[in-house]
Design an enzyme around this catalytic site. Structure first.
Site, PDB file in Angstrom:
ATOM      1  N   HIS A   1       0.744  -1.186   0.012  1.00  0.00           N
ATOM      2  CA  HIS A   1      -0.170   0.079  -0.134  1.00  0.00           C
ATOM      3  C   HIS A   1       1.013   1.332   0.020  1.00  0.00           C
ATOM      4  O   HIS A   1       0.449   2.146  -0.536  1.00  0.00           O
ATOM      5  CB  HIS A   1      -0.884   0.007   1.314  1.00  0.00           C
ATOM      6  CG  HIS A   1      -1.727   1.244   1.619  1.00  0.00           C
ATOM      7  ND1 HIS A   1      -1.339   2.179   2.471  1.00  0.00           N
ATOM      8  CD2 HIS A   1      -2.559   1.582   0.962  1.00  0.00           C
ATOM      9  CE1 HIS A   1      -2.223   3.211   2.385  1.00  0.00           C
ATOM     10  NE2 HIS A   1      -3.143   2.627   1.475  1.00  0.00           N
TER      11      HIS A   1
ATOM     12  N   GLU B   1       1.826   1.769  -3.523  1.00  0.00           N
ATOM     13  CA  GLU B   1       1.139   2.280  -4.052  1.00  0.00           C
ATOM     14  C   GLU B   1       1.109   3.900  -4.043  1.00  0.00           C
ATOM     15  O   GLU B   1       0.887   4.546  -4.963  1.00  0.00           O
ATOM     16  CB  GLU B   1      -0.097   1.588  -3.774  1.00  0.00           C
ATOM     17  CG  GLU B   1      -1.507   2.249  -4.513  1.00  0.00           C
ATOM     18  CD  GLU B   1      -2.662   2.860  -3.242  1.00  0.00           C
ATOM     19  OE1 GLU B   1      -2.792   3.904  -3.356  1.00  0.00           O
ATOM     20  OE2 GLU B   1      -3.128   1.663  -2.714  1.00  0.00           O
ATOM     21  N   HIS B   2       1.145   4.356  -2.800  1.00  0.00           N
ATOM     22  CA  HIS B   2       1.046   5.756  -2.557  1.00  0.00           C
ATOM     23  C   HIS B   2       2.349   6.383  -3.338  1.00  0.00           C
ATOM     24  O   HIS B   2       2.130   7.500  -3.777  1.00  0.00           O
ATOM     25  CB  HIS B   2       1.103   6.126  -1.017  1.00  0.00           C
ATOM     26  CG  HIS B   2      -0.394   6.008  -0.421  1.00  0.00           C
ATOM     27  ND1 HIS B   2      -0.704   7.356   0.345  1.00  0.00           N
ATOM     28  CD2 HIS B   2      -1.401   5.262  -0.232  1.00  0.00           C
ATOM     29  CE1 HIS B   2      -1.846   7.293   0.665  1.00  0.00           C
ATOM     30  NE2 HIS B   2      -2.083   5.967   0.423  1.00  0.00           N
TER      31      HIS B   2
ATOM     32  N   GLU C   1      -4.102   8.095   7.496  1.00  0.00           N
ATOM     33  CA  GLU C   1      -5.314   7.206   6.683  1.00  0.00           C
ATOM     34  C   GLU C   1      -5.351   5.812   7.608  1.00  0.00           C
ATOM     35  O   GLU C   1      -6.652   5.463   8.058  1.00  0.00           O
ATOM     36  CB  GLU C   1      -4.524   6.653   5.575  1.00  0.00           C
ATOM     37  CG  GLU C   1      -5.648   5.640   4.803  1.00  0.00           C
ATOM     38  CD  GLU C   1      -4.899   5.256   3.139  1.00  0.00           C
ATOM     39  OE1 GLU C   1      -3.744   5.721   3.038  1.00  0.00           O
ATOM     40  OE2 GLU C   1      -5.834   4.537   2.799  1.00  0.00           O
TER      41      GLU C   1
END
Lengths: 419, 436
Positions: free
Chosen positions: B71, B74-75, B146
């Site tokens: 993740h 991905e960011h 997040e």
């Protein structure tokens, strides 16, 4: 009744959507909100929710839903049914006509006990609405936004929650809902949209016969009131045992959808916070790393700009000031060519994308017509293309901070994972 | 140059899918949708939150990586040498986004205009990583927020706790975003290692749907690829991806996990742990069987739903699903908000037992099949859904026509069989979130 038909072979389904509109008023909001959910319990022909749902499954998975919208200071009852177009079904099968009849029966021939909607359905939906209203707190971002609006518009119809109030629920019974149904059908402006794979002539005939009945002209509505005079900025902190604080800033604009400066205001909101290239995302998230989400929303009828971000408690003042600084920068005309172009094009592509979505098209058309605008995406794109940076700066100058709301974590965030 | 695309026509649906691959081995599919404004492209990497223990490219021993690294990667890919990738999409008005799931990381955009430029950008930014320590630090802060956001979300917490109850070892237990501690360990070299290992053409899939000319798009993709390879001085040799085996016992780890959060009403999720299902068409068949069983037991037309909706034990938040993942796990889940978690668990278990002894009415099975078929057809209205479905089909190894065939083959005995196999009391766990 206004009937909007858009036959096209682009889609494999047909969407039929109905809108009934009333003024949003504290005294009536709860019963109006309850009504479509009680109607969803059954018709004379399909006299239970279970029978209704089974019939939908049989119709190749027709999806039937009801909802309540708040468009400015109006409360809108909606119902929608979507079915596979007859052309795609096995020979001899047809789902559209029965689906249309079902939707019509839901409103015009519901299951009743004398002059009342059934007691069982009314009780069940009172319980569900009670839970729904109480559970608003579960989604902290939504809760913060609703709380901000409730404080900000406490003395205006806009402060009324479109799903109503807990304290009204015990007094609402089936007879009162039946009376409300009859009243809405007799006086509320009714819009019916059909989009997708169907034959327009057949539908027009069927709909005019069933929905129009002998409806008199709808009663005139109050509509959305203008905002009250400016006052000192309010700041509200609500403590809660959460890990992340939710900041919500409510602004009032002097401009609304029917005003000539509306398109400039829309672009202003785009430059400010509607996209990942907008100033809020860029400066509050990407530059300062203050949050994961930072965005702004424009309520077009009332002319409200709501800005929100999820942040740590100790970063409250810094985030609030950084957000405000973004609006001030726009008001000073600090809009780069890139920002303007990216915003215009992002709205343009977003609008063009609606042409691919039956529901998207319907919702945009309904909302913009309500604001006296041409609801076709192409017409909006044209308007947006004419707006200049100076007009966007002027729009920002006419947006004023009203209420700062902070859902504040009661404890310092711990570095530990939750148990 | 790569071979021309192969066309597969689905006459009953009035659709054609074009399959092929680029010369570097990237498989792709194109679904032309004439008359649609939106063009949608999604580049999916077979790498997700489950893949945190593997043999890195060029190494020989398996290694564990910090939770949440897929993740984080991905960011981070949303920044390249030219700056923020979102900005570059926004310049033509396209909207881009990405997500990381258990098995996949997917990058996608929609554009009604400037599609070619966006497609080039998509392939560029996903395959050419650009990391700076400052930007990694900044992203760590964003991801920390997040994580905090999801810490406050009762649905996410209920789901995560259910996974922790069902599984001892399997990485389906971990949060996709990781934890504040695990993301603190992520640095440039680890991100590069994961990118090098998993972002290889043969482990990715590109799907495009919308009003496009498939051969023209393929030609552009080949030209772009040649340019990219020339700029890099050639492509890297492919390496085999070796994920570490997970030793997960069939038993559940805990029968109940309960936490308190600021919510109005308790939330209860019931999970049944199933045996993992091997790759092949059997997985789709099993998924459909269990789905039909869940619909008949707990769906909006079920006796259970009507009875417990009326008694206020459940409300419209009640939902259920089944997943059989190629990541080596399978479970069914049901639940929602309820004033009485114990009563909901007992009612659900009783309903399962009743159906296991009474069986299913073949006519009801046909009704649910109609519904599934209708929602399948509805998916063709949306370029995003079409591409996402085609992507599933690629990674799972089935085809659109295979789906329809399996739907038609549904039968009441197989549905009942799946119910006996999966819904076993000893492998049931409960996750509850209660008000503070």
């Amino acid at each position: 009744m206004r009937l909007h038909l858009a036959p096209t072979d682009k889609f494999k389904t047909v969407v039929t959507k109905l809108f009934l509109r009333a003024d949003l008023e504290a005294e009536r909001a709860t019963e109006t909100a309850l009504l479509p959910y009680v109607l969803r319990h059954g018709t004379r022909a399909l006299p239970s929710m279970q029978a209704l749902n089974e019939a939908c499954e049989q119709l190749f998975g027709a999806s039937l839903g009801v909802d309540i919208l708040k468009l400015g200071e109006q409360q809108v009852v909606t119902a929608r049914i979507e079915v596979v177009g007859d052309a795609f079904l096995p020979k001899g099968e047809g789902a559209f006509a029965p689906a249309l009849a079902l939707l019509e029966d839901l409103f015009f021939d519901p299951q009743r006990e004398g002059e009342a909607l059934t007691a069982a359905a009314t009780r069940q939906e009172r319980e569900k609405l009670e839970r729904f209203i109480s559970s608003l707190i579960n989604d902290k971002a939504t809760y913060a936004a609703e709380s901000c609006v409730r404080h900000m518009c406490a003395d205006e119809p806009y402060g009324v929650f479109e799903y109503g109030r807990l304290e009204d629920l015990p007094q609402i019974d089936g007879a009162r809902l039946e009376a409300r149904r009859a009243q809405l059908l007799a006086t509320a402006p009714l819009d019916v949209y059909v989009v997708g794979a169907f034959d327009a002539d057949e539908v027009r005939a069927a709909l005019v016969e069933s929905f129009a009945l002998s409806r008199p002209d709808p009663a005139p509505l109050r509509g959305t009131t203008r905002h009250p005079p400016a006052q000192a900025v309010r700041e509200i902190h609500e403590p809660m045992a959460v890990k992340q604080g939710k900041l919500c800033m409510g602004f009032r604009s002097e401009v609304r959808v029917e005003d000539p400066e509306y398109w400039a205001l829309l672009l202003m909101n785009g430059v400010l916070g509607a996209f990942p290239h907008s100033k809020l995302f860029k400066n509050v998230r990407e530059k300062a790393g203050l949050c994961y989400d930072a965005s702004s929303n424009l309520e077009r009828f009332k002319g409200l700009v709501l800005l929100s971000a999820g942040i740590d408690r100790e970063r409250f003042a810094e985030t609030r000031d950084t957000c405000l600084a973004q609006l001030e920068a726009i008001a000073r005309g600090e809009i780069s060519e890139d920002e303007l172009l990216s915003t215009q094009r992002s709205y343009q592509q977003g609008l063009e994308a609606l042409l691919d979505s039956p529901s998207g098209l319907v919702n945009l058309d309904y909302a913009l017509r309500l604001g006296g605008r041409d609801g076709r995406p192409g017409a909006v794109v044209e308007e947006l293309g004419r707006v200049t940076p100076a007009q966007i700066a002027e729009a920002a100058q006419r947006v004023h901070l009203d209420t700062v709301y902070f859902l504040e974590p009661t404890a310092e965030p711990s570095a530990e994972e939750p148990a | 140059m790569s071979a021309p695309l192969k066309q597969v026509r689905y006459d009953q649906l009035g659709e054609t899918v074009h399959h092929g691959s680029l010369s570097d081995g990237l498989p792709l599919a194109l679904v032309p949708k004439q008359g649609f404004q939106k063009r949608f492209a999604v580049l999916t990497v077979g790498y997700g939150s489950l893949d945190n223990r593997f043999v890195p490219a060029g190494a020989s021993a398996p290694r564990s990586l910090p939770e949440g690294i897929a993740h984080f990667l991905e960011h981070k890919l949303f920044e390249d040498e030219a700056g923020d990738v979102f900005d570059q999409f926004a310049r033509v008005g396209a909207s881009a986004n990405a997500y990381t799931s258990a098995n996949e990381t997917a990058y996608h955009f929609t554009a009604s205009q400037g599609f070619d430029e966006c497609l080039r950008l998509l392939l560029d930014f996903v395959t050419d990583p650009y990391f700076t320590p400052e930007q990694i630090e900044k992203e760590r802060k964003v991801i920390a927020q997040e994580i905090r956001m999801y810490d406050d979300d009762p649905d996410t917490q209920a789901q995560l706790n259910l996974m922790r109850a069902l599984y001892h070892q399997h990485p389906v237990r971990i949060d996709t975003a990781g934890s504040l501690e695990s993301i603190a360990q992520i640095d440039k070299s680890l991100l590069e290692l994961c990118h090098r290992t998993f972002y290889q053409p043969q482990n990715m899939f590109l799907c495009i749907s919308g009003d496009v000319d498939p051969e023209q798009v393929r030609a552009q993709l080949e030209d772009d690829l040649a340019r990219r390879l020339a700029a890099r001085g050639g492509g890297l040799p492919p390496t085999a991806i070796q994920r570490a085996e997970v030793a997960e016992p069939p038993e559940i780890a805990a029968d109940r996990i309960e936490v308190h959060m600021p919510v109005a009403l308790p939330k209860a999720l019931v999970g049944y742990k199933g045996a993992p299902i091997a790759d092949g068409p059997g997985r789709l068949q099993q998924t459909l069987n269990v789905y039909v069983a869940l619909e008949l037991l707990f769906g909006r037309s079920s006796r259970f739903y009507a009875e417990h909706y009326a008694s206020n034990l459940i409300d419209p938040s009640f939902s259920y699903y089944y997943t059989a993942s190629r990541g080596g796990y399978a479970y069914a889940l049901l639940g929602g908000e309820t004033p009485d978690p114990e009563a909901l668990v007992a009612a659900a278990a009783a309903e399962v037992a009743r159906a296991q002894s009474e069986g299913f009415d073949p006519q009801a099975v046909r009704r649910i099949r109609n519904k599934l078929w209708g929602s399948y057809l509805k998916g063709f209205n949306s370029v995003e859904q079409l591409a996402s479905r085609e992507t599933d089909a690629h990674f799972e190894g089935w085809s659109l026509s295979g789906y329809v065939e399996q739907l038609e083959a549904l039968d009441a005995d197989a549905v009942l069989g799946s119910l006996h196999e999966l819904f076993v009391d000893e492998r049931r766990a409960v996750s509850v979130v209660r008000p503070v």
